[in-house]
Design an enzyme around this catalytic site. Sequence first.
Site, PDB file in Angstrom:
ATOM      1  N   ASP A 104       0.869  -1.180   0.000  1.00  0.00           N
ATOM      2  CA  ASP A 104       0.000   0.000   0.000  1.00  0.00           C
ATOM      3  C   ASP A 104       0.903   1.227   0.000  1.00  0.00           C
ATOM      4  O   ASP A 104       2.123   1.119   0.182  1.00  0.00           O
ATOM      5  CB  ASP A 104      -0.884  -0.010   1.266  1.00  0.00           C
ATOM      6  CG  ASP A 104      -1.774   1.226   1.369  1.00  0.00           C
ATOM      7  OD1 ASP A 104      -2.401   1.583   0.355  1.00  0.00           O
ATOM      8  OD2 ASP A 104      -1.825   1.851   2.443  1.00  0.00           O
ATOM      9  N   SER A 105       0.291   2.399  -0.141  1.00  0.00           N
ATOM     10  CA  SER A 105       1.078   3.636  -0.069  1.00  0.00           C
ATOM     11  C   SER A 105       1.497   3.955   1.367  1.00  0.00           C
ATOM     12  O   SER A 105       2.363   4.805   1.566  1.00  0.00           O
ATOM     13  CB  SER A 105       0.244   4.792  -0.618  1.00  0.00           C
ATOM     14  OG  SER A 105      -0.945   4.913   0.134  1.00  0.00           O
TER      15      SER A 105
ATOM     16  N   TYR B 256      -0.987   8.476  -2.736  1.00  0.00           N
ATOM     17  CA  TYR B 256      -1.019   8.150  -4.167  1.00  0.00           C
ATOM     18  C   TYR B 256      -2.286   8.710  -4.836  1.00  0.00           C
ATOM     19  O   TYR B 256      -2.312   8.923  -6.034  1.00  0.00           O
ATOM     20  CB  TYR B 256      -1.053   6.626  -4.348  1.00  0.00           C
ATOM     21  CG  TYR B 256       0.264   5.899  -4.170  1.00  0.00           C
ATOM     22  CD1 TYR B 256       1.357   6.481  -3.537  1.00  0.00           C
ATOM     23  CD2 TYR B 256       0.398   4.597  -4.661  1.00  0.00           C
ATOM     24  CE1 TYR B 256       2.547   5.784  -3.378  1.00  0.00           C
ATOM     25  CE2 TYR B 256       1.591   3.893  -4.516  1.00  0.00           C
ATOM     26  CZ  TYR B 256       2.662   4.490  -3.876  1.00  0.00           C
ATOM     27  OH  TYR B 256       3.830   3.798  -3.735  1.00  0.00           O
ATOM     28  N   GLY B 257      -3.325   8.882  -4.020  1.00  0.00           N
ATOM     29  CA  GLY B 257      -4.645   9.178  -4.573  1.00  0.00           C
ATOM     30  C   GLY B 257      -4.779  10.517  -5.254  1.00  0.00           C
ATOM     31  O   GLY B 257      -5.761  10.787  -5.931  1.00  0.00           O
TER      32      GLY B 257
ATOM     33  N   CYS C 279      -4.370  -1.635  -1.850  1.00  0.00           N
ATOM     34  CA  CYS C 279      -4.580  -0.211  -2.103  1.00  0.00           C
ATOM     35  C   CYS C 279      -5.557  -0.098  -3.267  1.00  0.00           C
ATOM     36  O   CYS C 279      -5.329  -0.679  -4.334  1.00  0.00           O
ATOM     37  CB  CYS C 279      -3.244   0.426  -2.476  1.00  0.00           C
ATOM     38  SG  CYS C 279      -3.365   2.095  -3.132  1.00  0.00           S
ATOM     39  N   ASN C 280      -6.646   0.612  -3.036  1.00  0.00           N
ATOM     40  CA  ASN C 280      -7.651   0.766  -4.097  1.00  0.00           C
ATOM     41  C   ASN C 280      -7.125   1.590  -5.258  1.00  0.00           C
ATOM     42  O   ASN C 280      -7.444   1.334  -6.412  1.00  0.00           O
ATOM     43  CB  ASN C 280      -8.901   1.435  -3.524  1.00  0.00           C
ATOM     44  CG  ASN C 280      -9.639   0.523  -2.580  1.00  0.00           C
ATOM     45  OD1 ASN C 280     -10.515  -0.209  -2.992  1.00  0.00           O
ATOM     46  ND2 ASN C 280      -9.267   0.549  -1.313  1.00  0.00           N
ATOM     47  N   THR C 281      -6.314   2.611  -4.945  1.00  0.00           N
ATOM     48  CA  THR C 281      -5.814   3.486  -6.005  1.00  0.00           C
ATOM     49  C   THR C 281      -4.939   2.691  -6.977  1.00  0.00           C
ATOM     50  O   THR C 281      -5.115   2.769  -8.201  1.00  0.00           O
ATOM     51  CB  THR C 281      -5.017   4.657  -5.388  1.00  0.00           C
ATOM     52  OG1 THR C 281      -5.831   5.278  -4.380  1.00  0.00           O
ATOM     53  CG2 THR C 281      -4.637   5.671  -6.423  1.00  0.00           C
TER      54      THR C 281
ATOM     55  N   GLU D  93      -2.799   8.624   8.377  1.00  0.00           N
ATOM     56  CA  GLU D  93      -1.334   8.532   8.477  1.00  0.00           C
ATOM     57  C   GLU D  93      -0.834   9.299   9.702  1.00  0.00           C
ATOM     58  O   GLU D  93       0.153   8.937  10.313  1.00  0.00           O
ATOM     59  CB  GLU D  93      -0.674   9.091   7.206  1.00  0.00           C
ATOM     60  CG  GLU D  93      -0.864   8.244   5.955  1.00  0.00           C
ATOM     61  CD  GLU D  93      -0.027   6.965   5.935  1.00  0.00           C
ATOM     62  OE1 GLU D  93       1.085   6.938   6.494  1.00  0.00           O
ATOM     63  OE2 GLU D  93      -0.503   5.968   5.355  1.00  0.00           O
TER      64      GLU D  93
ATOM     65  N   CYS E  57     -11.047   2.932   0.020  1.00  0.00           N
ATOM     66  CA  CYS E  57      -9.635   3.238   0.215  1.00  0.00           C
ATOM     67  C   CYS E  57      -9.239   2.458   1.458  1.00  0.00           C
ATOM     68  O   CYS E  57      -9.963   2.496   2.466  1.00  0.00           O
ATOM     69  CB  CYS E  57      -9.440   4.738   0.423  1.00  0.00           C
ATOM     70  SG  CYS E  57      -7.766   5.157   0.983  1.00  0.00           S
ATOM     71  N   THR E  58      -8.134   1.756   1.400  1.00  0.00           N
ATOM     72  CA  THR E  58      -7.803   0.871   2.526  1.00  0.00           C
ATOM     73  C   THR E  58      -7.415   1.633   3.787  1.00  0.00           C
ATOM     74  O   THR E  58      -7.351   1.055   4.865  1.00  0.00           O
ATOM     75  CB  THR E  58      -6.689  -0.119   2.125  1.00  0.00           C
ATOM     76  OG1 THR E  58      -5.562   0.620   1.632  1.00  0.00           O
ATOM     77  CG2 THR E  58      -7.172  -1.085   1.071  1.00  0.00           C
ATOM     78  N   HIS E  59      -7.178   2.936   3.655  1.00  0.00           N
ATOM     79  CA  HIS E  59      -6.951   3.737   4.866  1.00  0.00           C
ATOM     80  C   HIS E  59      -8.253   3.956   5.656  1.00  0.00           C
ATOM     81  O   HIS E  59      -8.215   4.174   6.863  1.00  0.00           O
ATOM     82  CB  HIS E  59      -6.391   5.122   4.504  1.00  0.00           C
ATOM     83  CG  HIS E  59      -4.927   5.152   4.192  1.00  0.00           C
ATOM     84  ND1 HIS E  59      -4.394   4.595   3.054  1.00  0.00           N
ATOM     85  CD2 HIS E  59      -3.873   5.670   4.876  1.00  0.00           C
ATOM     86  CE1 HIS E  59      -3.080   4.784   3.044  1.00  0.00           C
ATOM     87  NE2 HIS E  59      -2.742   5.434   4.145  1.00  0.00           N
TER      88      HIS E  59
HETATM   89  N1  DGL Z   1      -4.810   3.280   0.758  1.00  0.00           N
HETATM   90  C1  DGL Z   1      -4.829   3.640  -0.595  1.00  0.00           C
HETATM   91  C2  DGL Z   1      -6.114   3.307  -1.296  1.00  0.00           C
HETATM   92  O1  DGL Z   1      -6.700   2.321  -0.935  1.00  0.00           O
HETATM   93  C3  DGL Z   1      -4.127   4.879  -1.062  1.00  0.00           C
HETATM   94  C4  DGL Z   1      -4.351   6.156  -0.352  1.00  0.00           C
HETATM   95  C5  DGL Z   1      -3.414   7.219  -0.883  1.00  0.00           C
HETATM   96  O2  DGL Z   1      -2.212   6.973  -0.874  1.00  0.00           O
HETATM   97  O3  DGL Z   1      -3.904   8.250  -1.340  1.00  0.00           O
HETATM   98  O4  DGL Z   1      -6.524   3.969  -2.208  1.00  0.00           O
END
Ligand code: DGL
Length: 292
Positions: A11-12, A43-44, A74-76, A153, A184-186
């Site tokens: 993941d990011s 990353y998003g 990570c979804n992105t 984060e 988003c996994t966050h």
């Molecule tokens: N956790 C990530 C996701 O699922 C990325 C979040 C990010 O880095 O913007 O999209």
Amino acid sequence: MNSNLPIGIFDSGVGGLTVYRALHEQLPDEKFIYLGDTARVPYGTKSLATVERYAVENARFLAAHGVKLLVVACNTMSALALPTIRTSVAVPVVGVIEPGAQAAARASKEQHLGVIATEATVQSGAYRRAIKEVAPQAEVLERACPLFVALTEEGWAETDVARTVATEYLKDLRGRVDTLVLGCTHYPILRRVIQETIGADVRLIDSGAATACAVEELLERENLRRRSFDTHTGQLLKERARARRLCDDLDHFYVTDAAERFARVAERFLGSAPSRLEAVEVWGQDELQSTS
Ligand code: DGL
């Protein structure tokens, strides 16, 4: 392929820990290597080309550590880079979007679904497509919530700032959806605040559990499950698997920056900090390989 090899997860940043936890629960016999690209999060908000490049670097880093399977937690990256990741490594790759979309379509009674995700994931339309594939009549409302990643984060999941941000982001979805995908996994780290804000009657879908089921199916199909027993010591190893704790020393964690902060958030979210955590660089691997 050796079934004893670990599963790679990336993941990011800390978000993939939500998928790690689900995988750990579903597959306690497996070993995991986790990579959080904390130096380059988020990353998003980045372009397709950048997300693809980062994703390939992460995937190659883990592949070089000898994994039997990669989970793009990570979804992105799953939305933007899955085909590219698949062509750049020689192991099976599982993303989080399809399992999450299918779980959401199954869970929604009225087929009024909301998806909250990063800007890049929303713009890609990946969730809408994946939901429509299994539920063509579904109504899908999407909303990008970029500040949720920074709050997570930062370790600010349970604060008034998180509540204020959630109220603003979710106001257009309140009362209009019966199921909300945490795309988003966050975001599952903010679950409590999101649930309070959207309303107790809305089902929240976290793709971690659905992804863990998809990984289990794939391991069974490819005969890649790590068997924690053998003809001589079966009982002993099984007992050990049952007693395994999150973040114990069978699992190895890598981050690209700020290891201490990662450990703090991990401890708060998982109940224990990783016992094996290292800071590394994942970029420049190709240059290293071509000059060596
Ligand atoms: N956790 C990530 C996701 O699922 C990325 C979040 C990010 O880095 O913007 O999209």
